[in-house]
Design an enzyme around this catalytic site. Sequence first.
Site, PDB file in Angstrom:
ATOM      1  N   MET A  80      13.027  21.814   6.727  1.00 42.91           N
ATOM      2  CA  MET A  80      13.680  23.128   6.797  1.00 42.91           C
ATOM      3  C   MET A  80      12.633  24.238   6.688  1.00 42.91           C
ATOM      4  SD  MET A  80      16.872  22.142   4.294  1.00 42.91           S
ATOM      5  CE  MET A  80      15.782  21.397   3.081  1.00 42.91           C
TER       6      MET A  80
ATOM      7  N   GLN B 173      24.092  27.529   7.665  1.00 44.83           N
ATOM      8  CA  GLN B 173      23.694  28.847   7.173  1.00 44.83           C
ATOM      9  C   GLN B 173      24.408  29.953   7.950  1.00 44.83           C
ATOM     10  OE1 GLN B 173      19.452  28.738   7.713  1.00 44.83           O
ATOM     11  NE2 GLN B 173      19.042  27.762   5.735  1.00 44.83           N
TER      12      GLN B 173
ATOM     13  N   THR C 135      12.125  24.602   0.629  1.00 41.65           N
ATOM     14  CA  THR C 135      12.497  25.857   1.292  1.00 41.65           C
ATOM     15  C   THR C 135      13.040  26.789   0.231  1.00 41.65           C
ATOM     16  OG1 THR C 135      14.180  26.875   2.705  1.00 41.65           O
ATOM     17  CG2 THR C 135      14.637  24.678   1.922  1.00 41.65           C
ATOM     18  N   ASN C 136      12.719  28.073   0.338  1.00 42.17           N
ATOM     19  CA  ASN C 136      13.265  29.053  -0.598  1.00 42.17           C
ATOM     20  C   ASN C 136      14.751  29.296  -0.358  1.00 42.17           C
ATOM     21  OD1 ASN C 136      11.021  30.666  -2.314  1.00 42.17           O
ATOM     22  ND2 ASN C 136      10.133  30.019  -0.368  1.00 42.17           N
ATOM     23  N   THR C 137      15.129  29.458   0.901  1.00 44.76           N
ATOM     24  CA  THR C 137      16.499  29.835   1.227  1.00 44.76           C
ATOM     25  C   THR C 137      17.518  28.885   0.613  1.00 44.76           C
ATOM     26  OG1 THR C 137      15.886  30.935   3.291  1.00 44.76           O
ATOM     27  CG2 THR C 137      18.149  30.137   3.115  1.00 44.76           C
TER      28      THR C 137
ATOM     29  N   CYS D 100       9.140  32.623   1.794  1.00 48.54           N
ATOM     30  CA  CYS D 100       9.612  31.641   2.765  1.00 48.54           C
ATOM     31  C   CYS D 100       8.477  30.653   2.923  1.00 48.54           C
ATOM     32  CB  CYS D 100       9.948  32.313   4.085  1.00 48.54           C
ATOM     33  SG  CYS D 100      10.207  31.148   5.442  1.00 48.54           S
TER      34      CYS D 100
ATOM     35  N   GLU E   9       7.389  29.064   5.266  1.00 51.89           N
ATOM     36  CA  GLU E   9       6.600  29.149   6.505  1.00 51.89           C
ATOM     37  C   GLU E   9       5.650  30.350   6.539  1.00 51.89           C
ATOM     38  OE1 GLU E   9       9.786  26.429   7.306  1.00 51.89           O
ATOM     39  OE2 GLU E   9       9.968  28.538   6.741  1.00 51.89           O
TER      40      GLU E   9
END
Length: 239
Positions: free
Chosen positions: A10, A52, A83-85, A196, A198
């Site tokens: 992710m 999401q 992943t942060n989200t 994030c 990435e």
Amino acid sequence: MKTIGLIGGMSFESSAVYYRLVNEMVRARKGGLASAELILHSVNFEEIVALQKAGDWAGAARRLGEVAARLEAAGAGCILICTNTMHLIADEVAGKISAPLIHIIDETAKSLHAAGRKRPLLLATRYTMEHGFYTDRMKSLGLDIMVPDAADRTTVHDIIFNELCAGRVHDGSREKLIDIIDRAAEHGADSIILGCTEICLILDPNRLPLPGFDTTTIHAHAAVDFALGDDEAETEEAA
């Protein structure tokens, strides 16, 4: 050495960074050809993105909870959501396992406090910047998070999903992010959270107008601390 369980995919672009960082850190600390004991379950990001966009966070929690339980059953001694989200549903995922879930927000807060930073700018997906779970948890940990304005939030979100998650890194987008950081500095930001996993692909936290804190590296470091904690303590006692 304890086994690290990674919930990845992710996107897989940042999961590859996690895998490299964890193994590099273990090798640096243990020497020789040492590498990490870890299990990576990489999900289909397209399915997660659909959840999401639909706001189906309960469905996402069920999916990642199942993955976490499988990792624990396979021998993982700790779990990381890479992943942060998706830490929006971290509590629900943690409730599906008995192994500790190493929380990316908590670990980032520790790093900020250790550096004496109080008012960081958060660069992340729209979900992370706008849903409140990140800023509220940071506030409870004594930090006052800044987020970009609406237009800049769209810019950051689009760079993440349309470029970085697709393996594309553009100099023009880097310049846009630096401009956002410069504006935040003018309004009192004292540091930057690469919020994030990435964003480390496009921004070097050590080459920013303000001190940068890369959540991917911080999270990986916490996992290695957990995995090697007892092992390193035994080594020191033997010495």
